[in-house]
Scaffold this active site. Structure first.
Site, PDB file in Angstrom:
ATOM      1  N   ASP A  27     100.737  24.873 110.584  1.00 33.35           N
ATOM      2  CA  ASP A  27     100.459  23.480 110.895  1.00 33.35           C
ATOM      3  C   ASP A  27      99.449  23.522 112.048  1.00 33.35           C
ATOM      4  O   ASP A  27      99.267  24.557 112.687  1.00 33.35           O
ATOM      5  CB  ASP A  27     101.763  22.792 111.331  1.00 33.35           C
ATOM      6  CG  ASP A  27     101.540  21.384 111.860  1.00 33.35           C
ATOM      7  OD1 ASP A  27     100.748  20.635 111.250  1.00 33.35           O
ATOM      8  OD2 ASP A  27     102.162  21.035 112.877  1.00 33.35           O
ATOM      9  N   ASP A  29      98.758  20.429 114.617  1.00 31.02           N
ATOM     10  CA  ASP A  29      99.218  19.691 115.790  1.00 31.02           C
ATOM     11  C   ASP A  29     100.558  20.211 116.305  1.00 31.02           C
ATOM     12  O   ASP A  29     101.544  20.261 115.570  1.00 31.02           O
ATOM     13  CB  ASP A  29      99.343  18.198 115.467  1.00 31.02           C
ATOM     14  CG  ASP A  29      98.006  17.573 115.058  1.00 31.02           C
ATOM     15  OD1 ASP A  29      96.950  18.189 115.296  1.00 31.02           O
ATOM     16  OD2 ASP A  29      98.034  16.453 114.512  1.00 31.02           O
ATOM     17  N   ARG A  71      99.401  17.384 108.155  1.00 30.27           N
ATOM     18  CA  ARG A  71      99.493  16.004 107.692  1.00 30.27           C
ATOM     19  C   ARG A  71      98.689  15.072 108.601  1.00 30.27           C
ATOM     20  O   ARG A  71      99.014  13.908 108.741  1.00 30.27           O
ATOM     21  CB  ARG A  71     100.961  15.553 107.629  1.00 30.27           C
ATOM     22  CG  ARG A  71     101.739  16.286 106.569  1.00 30.27           C
ATOM     23  CD  ARG A  71     103.156  15.791 106.340  1.00 30.27           C
ATOM     24  NE  ARG A  71     103.875  15.498 107.561  1.00 30.27           N
ATOM     25  CZ  ARG A  71     104.351  14.285 107.864  1.00 30.27           C
ATOM     26  NH1 ARG A  71     104.178  13.268 107.063  1.00 30.27           N
ATOM     27  NH2 ARG A  71     105.017  14.094 108.969  1.00 30.27           N
ATOM     28  N   ASP A 126     106.043  22.471 113.630  1.00 30.73           N
ATOM     29  CA  ASP A 126     106.835  21.939 114.745  1.00 30.73           C
ATOM     30  C   ASP A 126     107.783  20.819 114.330  1.00 30.73           C
ATOM     31  O   ASP A 126     108.455  20.244 115.180  1.00 30.73           O
ATOM     32  CB  ASP A 126     105.917  21.433 115.868  1.00 30.73           C
ATOM     33  CG  ASP A 126     105.115  20.220 115.444  1.00 30.73           C
ATOM     34  OD1 ASP A 126     104.508  20.259 114.356  1.00 30.73           O
ATOM     35  OD2 ASP A 126     105.093  19.226 116.195  1.00 30.73           O
TER      36      ASP A 126
END
Length: 188
Positions: A27, A29, A71, A126
């Protein structure tokens, strides 16, 4: 700890495992970098978590592909930041788009693009909901609390190895069971 030292340590960690993932997915962020893209401007110079770049380079040196599943509602900013950090070309797949699917759609696309089976992937994120959804697909998934670091990387390698060994043991049990069943039916 400097980037080279992190890379060295990550390579030493990987050498301790007989089985490694074919693809490691990150991921963005709060996993590779400590912010949300949508809260930043393209004009800014982004930074990564301290261990992130060393881990990425260690994976590349070991011949393990890396990909992104994010996302982010601002893929343009994310891609600009990857370019600014000279990382864009490292990733075999960059699935960066807003979605309500908890990243399952991202992983379907990564699988289609790379051909790597889900059980040969390792994923760092996360958010619990993404970890749960992607784990159900057969991907070894690790929740990171404060970005990807050597501790999370070690945990991921260990869990991947454990999952792989469990699958192999189960395959062996099934082979043994069906071989015994097959042998007994042939003798009748």
């Amino acid at each position: 700890m400097g980037e080279e030292k992190v890379k060295e340590e990550a390579l030493q960690m990987m050498a301790m495992f007989q089985v490694l993932p074919r693809l490691v997915v990150f991921d963005l962020d709060y996993t590779l970098w400590p912010f949300y893209c949508e809260c930043r401007s393209k004009r800014e110079m982004p930074s990564l978590y301290p261990h992130a770049k060393g881990i990425l380079y260690a994976l590349k040196d070991k011949g393990i592909d890396v990909a992104i599943a994010s996302r982010s509602p601002t893929p343009d900013i994310a891609k600009t930041f990857l370019e600014k950090l000279s990382l864009k070309s490292m990733f075999v797949a960059q699935e960066i788009f807003s979605s309500w699917s908890h990243k399952t759609e991202h992983f379907q696309r990564i699988h289609s693009r790379t051909g790597v089976p889900f059980n040969s992937m390792l994923f760092f994120d996360d958010e619990d909901r993404n970890i749960e959804a992607v784990s159900k697909m057969g991907v070894t998934s690790i929740l990171v609390g404060n970005g990807v670091n050597l501790g999370a990387f070690r945990q991921g390698l260990a869990k991947f190895s454990e999952n792989f060994n469990t699958v192999e043991k189960n395959k062996q049990r099934w082979r043994t069971k069906f071989t015994k069943d097959g042998d007994s039916s042939e003798k009748k």
